[in-house]
Design a protein around this motif. Structure first.
Motif, PDB file in Angstrom:
ATOM      1  N   ALA A   4       0.828  -1.210   0.000  1.00  0.00           N
ATOM      2  CA  ALA A   4       0.000   0.000   0.000  1.00  0.00           C
ATOM      3  C   ALA A   4       0.862   1.261   0.000  1.00  0.00           C
ATOM      4  O   ALA A   4       0.567   2.230  -0.714  1.00  0.00           O
ATOM      5  N   LYS A   5       1.928   1.244   0.771  1.00  0.00           N
ATOM      6  CA  LYS A   5       2.828   2.397   0.853  1.00  0.00           C
ATOM      7  C   LYS A   5       3.473   2.674  -0.502  1.00  0.00           C
ATOM      8  O   LYS A   5       3.511   3.818  -0.971  1.00  0.00           O
ATOM      9  N   MET A   6       3.966   1.637  -1.144  1.00  0.00           N
ATOM     10  CA  MET A   6       4.633   1.813  -2.433  1.00  0.00           C
ATOM     11  C   MET A   6       3.662   2.262  -3.529  1.00  0.00           C
ATOM     12  O   MET A   6       3.992   3.122  -4.353  1.00  0.00           O
ATOM     13  N   LEU A   7       2.462   1.692  -3.558  1.00  0.00           N
ATOM     14  CA  LEU A   7       1.492   2.072  -4.587  1.00  0.00           C
ATOM     15  C   LEU A   7       0.963   3.477  -4.365  1.00  0.00           C
ATOM     16  O   LEU A   7       0.610   4.170  -5.328  1.00  0.00           O
ATOM     17  N   THR A   8       0.929   3.914  -3.108  1.00  0.00           N
ATOM     18  CA  THR A   8       0.500   5.284  -2.817  1.00  0.00           C
ATOM     19  C   THR A   8       1.565   6.282  -3.239  1.00  0.00           C
ATOM     20  O   THR A   8       1.262   7.347  -3.801  1.00  0.00           O
ATOM     21  N   GLU A   9       2.841   5.942  -2.984  1.00  0.00           N
ATOM     22  CA  GLU A   9       3.942   6.822  -3.365  1.00  0.00           C
ATOM     23  C   GLU A   9       4.176   6.828  -4.875  1.00  0.00           C
ATOM     24  O   GLU A   9       4.671   7.819  -5.425  1.00  0.00           O
ATOM     25  N   HIS A  10       3.819   5.727  -5.534  1.00  0.00           N
ATOM     26  CA  HIS A  10       4.043   5.597  -6.980  1.00  0.00           C
ATOM     27  C   HIS A  10       2.735   5.163  -7.643  1.00  0.00           C
ATOM     28  O   HIS A  10       2.563   3.972  -7.974  1.00  0.00           O
ATOM     29  N   PRO A  11       1.804   6.078  -7.881  1.00  0.00           N
ATOM     30  CA  PRO A  11       0.504   5.718  -8.460  1.00  0.00           C
ATOM     31  C   PRO A  11       0.609   4.990  -9.794  1.00  0.00           C
ATOM     32  O   PRO A  11      -0.225   4.131 -10.107  1.00  0.00           O
ATOM     33  N   GLY A  12       1.624   5.301 -10.584  1.00  0.00           N
ATOM     34  CA  GLY A  12       1.788   4.657 -11.880  1.00  0.00           C
ATOM     35  C   GLY A  12       2.077   3.175 -11.791  1.00  0.00           C
ATOM     36  O   GLY A  12       1.911   2.435 -12.770  1.00  0.00           O
ATOM     37  N   TRP A  13       2.512   2.714 -10.630  1.00  0.00           N
ATOM     38  CA  TRP A  13       2.831   1.301 -10.458  1.00  0.00           C
ATOM     39  C   TRP A  13       1.582   0.426 -10.471  1.00  0.00           C
ATOM     40  O   TRP A  13       1.682  -0.792 -10.663  1.00  0.00           O
ATOM     41  N   LYS A  14       0.408   1.010 -10.251  1.00  0.00           N
ATOM     42  CA  LYS A  14      -0.828   0.216 -10.247  1.00  0.00           C
ATOM     43  C   LYS A  14      -1.062  -0.396 -11.626  1.00  0.00           C
ATOM     44  O   LYS A  14      -1.402  -1.573 -11.744  1.00  0.00           O
ATOM     45  N   GLU A  15      -0.882   0.398 -12.663  1.00  0.00           N
ATOM     46  CA  GLU A  15      -1.021  -0.134 -14.015  1.00  0.00           C
ATOM     47  C   GLU A  15       0.110  -1.105 -14.342  1.00  0.00           C
ATOM     48  O   GLU A  15      -0.100  -2.137 -14.991  1.00  0.00           O
ATOM     49  N   GLN A  16       1.321  -0.773 -13.876  1.00  0.00           N
ATOM     50  CA  GLN A  16       2.455  -1.673 -14.084  1.00  0.00           C
ATOM     51  C   GLN A  16       2.189  -3.030 -13.436  1.00  0.00           C
ATOM     52  O   GLN A  16       2.591  -4.078 -13.964  1.00  0.00           O
ATOM     53  N   LEU A  17       1.504  -3.016 -12.309  1.00  0.00           N
ATOM     54  CA  LEU A  17       1.209  -4.251 -11.591  1.00  0.00           C
ATOM     55  C   LEU A  17       0.271  -5.135 -12.403  1.00  0.00           C
ATOM     56  O   LEU A  17       0.455  -6.360 -12.483  1.00  0.00           O
ATOM     57  N   SER A  18      -0.739  -4.521 -13.026  1.00  0.00           N
ATOM     58  CA  SER A  18      -1.653  -5.281 -13.875  1.00  0.00           C
ATOM     59  C   SER A  18      -0.903  -5.890 -15.059  1.00  0.00           C
ATOM     60  O   SER A  18      -1.131  -7.049 -15.437  1.00  0.00           O
ATOM     61  N   ASN A  19       0.015  -5.125 -15.632  1.00  0.00           N
ATOM     62  CA  ASN A  19       0.820  -5.633 -16.756  1.00  0.00           C
ATOM     63  C   ASN A  19       1.723  -6.780 -16.302  1.00  0.00           C
ATOM     64  O   ASN A  19       1.960  -7.737 -17.054  1.00  0.00           O
ATOM     65  N   PHE A  20       2.233  -6.665 -15.088  1.00  0.00           N
ATOM     66  CA  PHE A  20       3.076  -7.721 -14.532  1.00  0.00           C
ATOM     67  C   PHE A  20       2.283  -9.019 -14.416  1.00  0.00           C
ATOM     68  O   PHE A  20       2.771 -10.102 -14.766  1.00  0.00           O
ATOM     69  N   PHE A  21       1.035  -8.920 -13.932  1.00  0.00           N
ATOM     70  CA  PHE A  21       0.205 -10.115 -13.802  1.00  0.00           C
ATOM     71  C   PHE A  21      -0.063 -10.747 -15.173  1.00  0.00           C
ATOM     72  O   PHE A  21      -0.044 -11.967 -15.316  1.00  0.00           O
ATOM     73  N   TRP A  22      -0.304  -9.912 -16.184  1.00  0.00           N
ATOM     74  CA  TRP A  22      -0.519 -10.434 -17.527  1.00  0.00           C
ATOM     75  C   TRP A  22       0.718 -11.189 -18.012  1.00  0.00           C
ATOM     76  O   TRP A  22       0.611 -12.202 -18.699  1.00  0.00           O
ATOM     77  N   ALA A  23       1.894 -10.707 -17.655  1.00  0.00           N
ATOM     78  CA  ALA A  23       3.140 -11.329 -18.111  1.00  0.00           C
ATOM     79  C   ALA A  23       3.323 -12.733 -17.558  1.00  0.00           C
ATOM     80  O   ALA A  23       4.064 -13.535 -18.134  1.00  0.00           O
ATOM     81  N   ILE A  24       2.662 -13.033 -16.458  1.00  0.00           N
ATOM     82  CA  ILE A  24       2.768 -14.371 -15.868  1.00  0.00           C
ATOM     83  C   ILE A  24       1.439 -15.113 -15.951  1.00  0.00           C
ATOM     84  O   ILE A  24       1.158 -16.014 -15.158  1.00  0.00           O
ATOM     85  N   ASP A  25       0.586 -14.683 -16.895  1.00  0.00           N
ATOM     86  CA  ASP A  25      -0.650 -15.383 -17.256  1.00  0.00           C
ATOM     87  C   ASP A  25      -1.765 -15.249 -16.220  1.00  0.00           C
ATOM     88  O   ASP A  25      -2.630 -16.116 -16.126  1.00  0.00           O
ATOM     89  N   ILE A  26      -1.756 -14.165 -15.462  1.00  0.00           N
ATOM     90  CA  ILE A  26      -2.899 -13.856 -14.606  1.00  0.00           C
ATOM     91  C   ILE A  26      -3.645 -12.721 -15.303  1.00  0.00           C
ATOM     92  O   ILE A  26      -3.248 -11.555 -15.224  1.00  0.00           O
ATOM     93  N   THR A  27      -4.714 -13.061 -16.012  1.00  0.00           N
ATOM     94  CA  THR A  27      -5.330 -12.112 -16.947  1.00  0.00           C
ATOM     95  C   THR A  27      -6.677 -11.578 -16.487  1.00  0.00           C
ATOM     96  O   THR A  27      -7.336 -10.845 -17.238  1.00  0.00           O
ATOM     97  N   ASP A  28      -7.134 -11.923 -15.288  1.00  0.00           N
ATOM     98  CA  ASP A  28      -8.471 -11.497 -14.877  1.00  0.00           C
ATOM     99  C   ASP A  28      -8.455 -10.302 -13.923  1.00  0.00           C
ATOM    100  O   ASP A  28      -9.494  -9.917 -13.396  1.00  0.00           O
TER     101      ASP A  28
END
Length: 413
Positions: free
Chosen positions: A225-249
């Motif tokens: 929570a601390k990191m995502l609050t300090e870096h709002p752009g990481w939320k979208e990066q996190l979704s992309n990260f999940f897609w990269a390892i086949d978590i697509t939902d």
């Protein structure tokens, strides 16, 4: 960056054991997997300690945690050794009071090796048990030249400490030494008082070293929570990260006002649906683990970090585990990662350099020894490194035996 560390008389380690992260020359190893410091020094980007359960792999990580906890303990903590070193001396030794010994080398300044821009390495030694620090010293190696900064050694005869300072030391000395308790670190105390010399290594402990928590507890959620609050752009990066390892939902990840992390799921074929939200604590353990790993990776991608992960493969599929290493290797910063795991998937050919793979096993005294895959001559043939390991070519395999449960209660009836 952590260059090497030696430990002795600590947990399952008895005699001095050293693990190095400095890249060896030759051997046809992949040069893209190292960070070039200068012509004489190259650091391995990703290293792994592999071995069976109970072999002492994690003792190396625990030693790093101990030094970090003692050095960074606040001044009001009169005995940080109690929580850090209690029960950590060699588990099978007769004398439990014999102090643990930990020595490490850390790259403080990369430099180019010139006088104007030198390469600076800190060599820190720490020797203590749960009652007192027996020895503590700091040496700076500047362009290969050794410069003593300070040393502190306990004298048992008169129950005092002998302090020595190098000519290059900058910071408060005698008055500070007189106020430090036997259980407190001079390095940490001097840095917090503004000591220029000690601040450099102290900052590595506080700002660069990242010991990722093993579990998926509330502390893990707070970190995310601390990191995502300090870096709002990481939320979208996190979704992309999940897609990269086949978590697509997972459509998005957010942080509520109360600090709770929330995942929004969506059915992949239902584009009109708003999906449903789920709290971090209600997600699967594997997804929570992957989220913490991803955020730690993002820190490494945006700043220089030494990331240490115990039980790296916990809750993860072997293919995902290997892909995570590939993702980390692709980052262009001078960050490094040390992982500890039982999973032989990390021995996949081409994934790690041979000098980046370390094995842990116990000897006849139940003491842990560490040795490198680079100690073995690269074999030719069709068998992969992983297959050779499972065949026993390198040791560090569990010795299993049959087990039968005896129901004593039934026999008693």
């Amino acid at each position: 960056m952590l260059l090497n560390m030696t430990i002795a008389n600590f947990k399952s380690v008895k005699s001095p054991q050293k693990i190095s992260f400095e890249a060896l020359k030759g051997g046809r190893m992949d040069e893209s997997k190292v960070v070039l410091v200068n012509d004489k020094l190259r650091v391995i980007k990703t290293s792994a300690i592999i071995g069976p359960n109970g072999a002492g792999k994690s003792s190396f990580v625990r030693a790093l945690e101990v030094v970090n906890r003692v050095v960074t303990a606040p001044d009001e903590n009169e005995n940080p050794l109690t929580g850090a070193l209690a029960g950590t001396v060699f588990a099978y030794g007769v004398d439990k009071a014999t102090p643990a010994e930990i020595e490490m080398e850390v790259l403080l300044e990369k430099g180019d090796g010139s006088e104007e821009n030198p390469t600076v390495i800190a060599r820190y030694r720490f020797c203590a048990n749960k009652d007192r620090i027996y020895e503590e010293s700091l040496v700076h190696v500047i362009n290969g030249s050794r410069k003593n900064m300070f040393s502190r050694k306990y004298n048992e005869e008169d129950n005092t400490y002998t302090y020595r300072y190098g000519k290059s030391y900058r910071g408060e000395k005698k008055r500070l030494a007189g106020r430090i308790l036997d259980t407190q670190s001079f390095l940490g105390m001097a840095a917090r008082k503004g000591g220029e010399t000690c601040m450099k290594l102290y900052s590595w402990f506080t700002d660069s070293l990242h010991l990722l928590p093993m579990g998926v507890s509330s502390a893990t959620e707070q970190y995310i929570a601390k990191m995502l609050t300090e870096h709002p752009g990481w939320k979208e990066q996190l979704s992309n990260f999940f897609w990269a390892i086949d978590i697509t939902d997972i459509r998005r990840v957010g942080v509520r006002e109360d600090g709770k992390v929330v995942f929004t799921h969506v059915y992949i074929n239902d584009k009109k649906a708003d999906g449903y939200s789920n709290l971090f604590t209600l997600e699967s353990l594997s997804l929570r683990r992957l989220t913490s790993l991803a955020v730690a990776f993002f820190e490494c991608f945006t700043s220089h970090k030494t990331l240490v992960i115990d039980d790296f493969g916990m809750l993860l599929h072997p293919d995902v585990l290997c892909h995570l290493v590939e993702i980390f290797e692709a980052c262009n910063t001078d960050s490094q990662m040390l992982v500890v795991d039982c999973n032989p998937s990390l021995l996949k050919d081409g994934l790690l350099r041979r000098d980046g793979v370390w094995f842990a096993q116990k000897d006849h005294e139940s003491s842990t020894s560490y040795f490198s895959l680079a100690d073995f001559k690269a074999a030719r043939g069709k068998a992969s490194t992983r297959e050779r390991y499972l065949q026993g070519s390198y040791g560090a395999l569990p010795i299993t035996s049959e087990f039968y449960f005896v129901n004593d209660e039934k026999e008693a009836d």
